[in-house]
Design a protein around this motif. Structure first.
Motif, PDB file in Angstrom:
ATOM      1  N   LEU A 155       0.830  -1.201   0.000  1.00  0.00           N
ATOM      2  CA  LEU A 155       0.000   0.000   0.000  1.00  0.00           C
ATOM      3  C   LEU A 155       0.864   1.250   0.000  1.00  0.00           C
ATOM      4  N   PRO A 156       0.834   2.018  -1.089  1.00  0.00           N
ATOM      5  CA  PRO A 156       1.679   3.221  -1.172  1.00  0.00           C
ATOM      6  C   PRO A 156       1.419   4.207  -0.042  1.00  0.00           C
ATOM      7  N   GLU A 157       0.151   4.326   0.393  1.00  0.00           N
ATOM      8  CA  GLU A 157      -0.187   5.313   1.418  1.00  0.00           C
ATOM      9  C   GLU A 157       0.357   4.960   2.795  1.00  0.00           C
ATOM     10  N   SER A 158       0.732   3.698   3.007  1.00  0.00           N
ATOM     11  CA  SER A 158       1.258   3.323   4.321  1.00  0.00           C
ATOM     12  C   SER A 158       2.701   2.842   4.258  1.00  0.00           C
ATOM     13  N   THR A 159       3.347   3.038   3.119  1.00  0.00           N
ATOM     14  CA  THR A 159       4.748   2.670   2.964  1.00  0.00           C
ATOM     15  C   THR A 159       5.617   3.882   3.252  1.00  0.00           C
ATOM     16  N   LYS A 160       6.325   3.836   4.370  1.00  0.00           N
ATOM     17  CA  LYS A 160       7.131   4.980   4.776  1.00  0.00           C
ATOM     18  C   LYS A 160       8.626   4.695   4.811  1.00  0.00           C
ATOM     19  N   GLY A 161       9.007   3.445   4.874  1.00  0.00           N
ATOM     20  CA  GLY A 161      10.412   3.110   5.022  1.00  0.00           C
ATOM     21  C   GLY A 161      11.216   3.325   3.751  1.00  0.00           C
ATOM     22  N   SER A 162      12.437   3.845   3.905  1.00  0.00           N
ATOM     23  CA  SER A 162      13.341   4.014   2.775  1.00  0.00           C
ATOM     24  C   SER A 162      14.030   2.683   2.485  1.00  0.00           C
ATOM     25  N   SER A 163      14.707   2.620   1.343  1.00  0.00           N
ATOM     26  CA  SER A 163      15.434   1.397   0.987  1.00  0.00           C
ATOM     27  C   SER A 163      16.545   1.113   1.994  1.00  0.00           C
ATOM     28  N   VAL A 164      17.230   2.177   2.432  1.00  0.00           N
ATOM     29  CA  VAL A 164      18.299   2.002   3.416  1.00  0.00           C
ATOM     30  C   VAL A 164      17.711   1.489   4.728  1.00  0.00           C
ATOM     31  N   GLY A 165      16.551   2.030   5.105  1.00  0.00           N
ATOM     32  CA  GLY A 165      15.877   1.566   6.312  1.00  0.00           C
ATOM     33  C   GLY A 165      15.483   0.103   6.220  1.00  0.00           C
ATOM     34  N   LYS A 166      15.012  -0.317   5.044  1.00  0.00           N
ATOM     35  CA  LYS A 166      14.635  -1.718   4.861  1.00  0.00           C
ATOM     36  C   LYS A 166      15.854  -2.629   4.946  1.00  0.00           C
ATOM     37  N   MET A 167      16.987  -2.173   4.416  1.00  0.00           N
ATOM     38  CA  MET A 167      18.198  -2.984   4.515  1.00  0.00           C
ATOM     39  C   MET A 167      18.616  -3.143   5.978  1.00  0.00           C
ATOM     40  N   GLY A 168      18.491  -2.056   6.747  1.00  0.00           N
ATOM     41  CA  GLY A 168      18.791  -2.132   8.171  1.00  0.00           C
ATOM     42  C   GLY A 168      17.841  -3.073   8.892  1.00  0.00           C
ATOM     43  N   TYR A 169      16.583  -3.046   8.494  1.00  0.00           N
ATOM     44  CA  TYR A 169      15.561  -3.910   9.093  1.00  0.00           C
ATOM     45  C   TYR A 169      15.855  -5.384   8.800  1.00  0.00           C
ATOM     46  N   ILE A 170      16.311  -5.680   7.593  1.00  0.00           N
ATOM     47  CA  ILE A 170      16.678  -7.053   7.236  1.00  0.00           C
ATOM     48  C   ILE A 170      17.847  -7.525   8.106  1.00  0.00           C
ATOM     49  N   PHE A 171      18.874  -6.673   8.258  1.00  0.00           N
ATOM     50  CA  PHE A 171      20.008  -7.021   9.104  1.00  0.00           C
ATOM     51  C   PHE A 171      19.550  -7.259  10.547  1.00  0.00           C
ATOM     52  N   LEU A 172      18.626  -6.429  11.030  1.00  0.00           N
ATOM     53  CA  LEU A 172      18.121  -6.573  12.396  1.00  0.00           C
ATOM     54  C   LEU A 172      17.501  -7.949  12.596  1.00  0.00           C
ATOM     55  N   ASN A 173      16.672  -8.378  11.658  1.00  0.00           N
ATOM     56  CA  ASN A 173      16.045  -9.691  11.779  1.00  0.00           C
ATOM     57  C   ASN A 173      17.065 -10.819  11.709  1.00  0.00           C
ATOM     58  N   MET A 174      18.072 -10.655  10.872  1.00  0.00           N
ATOM     59  CA  MET A 174      19.103 -11.682  10.764  1.00  0.00           C
ATOM     60  C   MET A 174      19.881 -11.811  12.066  1.00  0.00           C
ATOM     61  N   VAL A 175      20.134 -10.680  12.713  1.00  0.00           N
ATOM     62  CA  VAL A 175      20.895 -10.679  13.966  1.00  0.00           C
ATOM     63  C   VAL A 175      20.057 -11.230  15.119  1.00  0.00           C
ATOM     64  N   LEU A 176      18.778 -10.854  15.190  1.00  0.00           N
ATOM     65  CA  LEU A 176      17.948 -11.225  16.329  1.00  0.00           C
ATOM     66  C   LEU A 176      17.730 -12.739  16.438  1.00  0.00           C
ATOM     67  N   LEU A 177      17.747 -13.435  15.311  1.00  0.00           N
ATOM     68  CA  LEU A 177      17.528 -14.882  15.352  1.00  0.00           C
ATOM     69  C   LEU A 177      18.813 -15.658  15.655  1.00  0.00           C
ATOM     70  N   THR A 178      19.952 -14.997  15.553  1.00  0.00           N
ATOM     71  CA  THR A 178      21.240 -15.672  15.703  1.00  0.00           C
ATOM     72  C   THR A 178      21.456 -16.283  17.083  1.00  0.00           C
ATOM     73  N   PRO A 179      21.152 -15.591  18.206  1.00  0.00           N
ATOM     74  CA  PRO A 179      21.410 -16.200  19.519  1.00  0.00           C
ATOM     75  C   PRO A 179      20.697 -17.531  19.727  1.00  0.00           C
ATOM     76  N   ALA A 180      19.426 -17.612  19.334  1.00  0.00           N
ATOM     77  CA  ALA A 180      18.674 -18.861  19.518  1.00  0.00           C
ATOM     78  C   ALA A 180      19.303 -19.988  18.705  1.00  0.00           C
ATOM     79  N   CYS A 181      19.645 -19.692  17.448  1.00  0.00           N
ATOM     80  CA  CYS A 181      20.268 -20.720  16.606  1.00  0.00           C
ATOM     81  C   CYS A 181      21.650 -21.101  17.144  1.00  0.00           C
TER      82      CYS A 181
END
Length: 303
Positions: free
Chosen positions: A173-199
């Protein structure tokens, strides 16, 4: 194969769950087909989108009701495969299969609007990865596996939080999409890091962590919730989970942790590459559109 020949068709394919998933699929095809005219701004849905939704539903069924689900009660490595299919593979496929006009109708539902703060990137990432990691604390995992209603509820909550986590990356939805591409890349890294301790905990543990996959009595009790028959008879017949596993419980556990992390890395790395490529193309296109004087001013401003 892998001991599946010892179980009935009903044990392997969960007929009631299969019917439920088929009803969801039929309902979806009706909504995007004959019933679409009831939705504001509805447009024809491509077969590509329909195929993604159906594939997502199939993956979810396979992981939660098909043979992979049964194997996940016998081997930890297959348990982690069900986790990956259920929360990293199925949700994005299902979400990408929903057209924009249907998403717009869904987000207007009042209960969903009141909970929209849960879809904020950091909140969604912490919710899903936190609940996933909490579930794999040995005492909690064994408790959930031994209590059917808690097990089902926890898996439903994980599915909902997984979709909230994916929303930042797949929001159409264009009206609710606020994140920049750089922000999305940071968000992807965040998810990759957060799952690492459990694994990491699972992979590098010096002994089997989960009684459900190493203690024959507890394993038999857990199996009693997913197949027909008396748990005592299951234990007498097979003796424990090692009957079905070529690996030791510890090696099986390590393979499971590696498998989960590998699938996550492949999926998120692919999305990261896609986001980065689009960002790079956009930046180059903007530079090409600038006249020489604008380009010079832009360069000076960044110095």
């Amino acid at each position: 194969m892998l001991g599946l020949e010892y179980f009935s068709v009903a044990d392997l394919w969960s007929p009631l769950f299969l019917v439920f998933m088929l009803l969801i699929t039929v309902g979806y095809l009706l909504v995007v087909g004959p019933l679409s005219e009831k939705f504001e701004g509805a447009k024809p849905v491509s077969w590509m989108k329909k195929s993604m939704f159906i594939m997502g539903i199939f993956m979810l069924y396979l992981a939660q009701g098909g043979p992979v689900s049964l194997l996940g009660h016998m081997m930890f490595s297959f348990h982690m495969l069900t986790m990956a299919l259920s929360y990293l593979v199925a949700p994005p496929l299902i979400m990408m299969g929903l057209p924009e006009w249907l998403w717009r109708a869904l987000v207007k539902v009042n209960p969903l609007r009141s909970l929209k703060f849960l879809a904020k990137p950091v909140v969604a990432a912490l919710l899903f990865n936190g609940l996933f990691s909490l579930y794999h604390i040995p005492a909690i995992h064994d408790y959930v596996m031994l209590h059917f209603n808690v097990h089902r509820l926890y898996y439903i909550v994980l599915l909902i939080t997984a979709m909230l986590m994916w929303w930042t990356l797949l929001n159409p939805l264009p009206e609710s999409t606020k994140g920049s591409s750089v922000g999305k890349m940071g968000y992807i890294f965040l998810n990759m890091v957060l799952l690492t301790p459990a694994c990491g905990l699972i992979i590098f543990a010096s002994q089997p962590l989960y009684a459900t996959y190493s203690d024959p009595n507890i394993w038999a009790e857990a199996m009693g919730y997913c197949i027909s028959g008396d748990p005592a008879a299951i234990l007498d017949k097979f003796g424990g989970p090692t009957f079905f596993n070529l690996m030791s419980p510890q090696v099986d556990q390590q393979v499971g942790g590696i498998l989960m992390k590998f699938i996550q890395e492949i999926i998120f790395a692919s999305i990261l590459a896609y986001v980065f490529f689009n960002w790079y193309k956009k930046e180059n296109r903007e530079d090409d559109d600038m006249n020489p004087s604008e380009l010079k001013d832009s360069t000076l401003n960044h110095m």
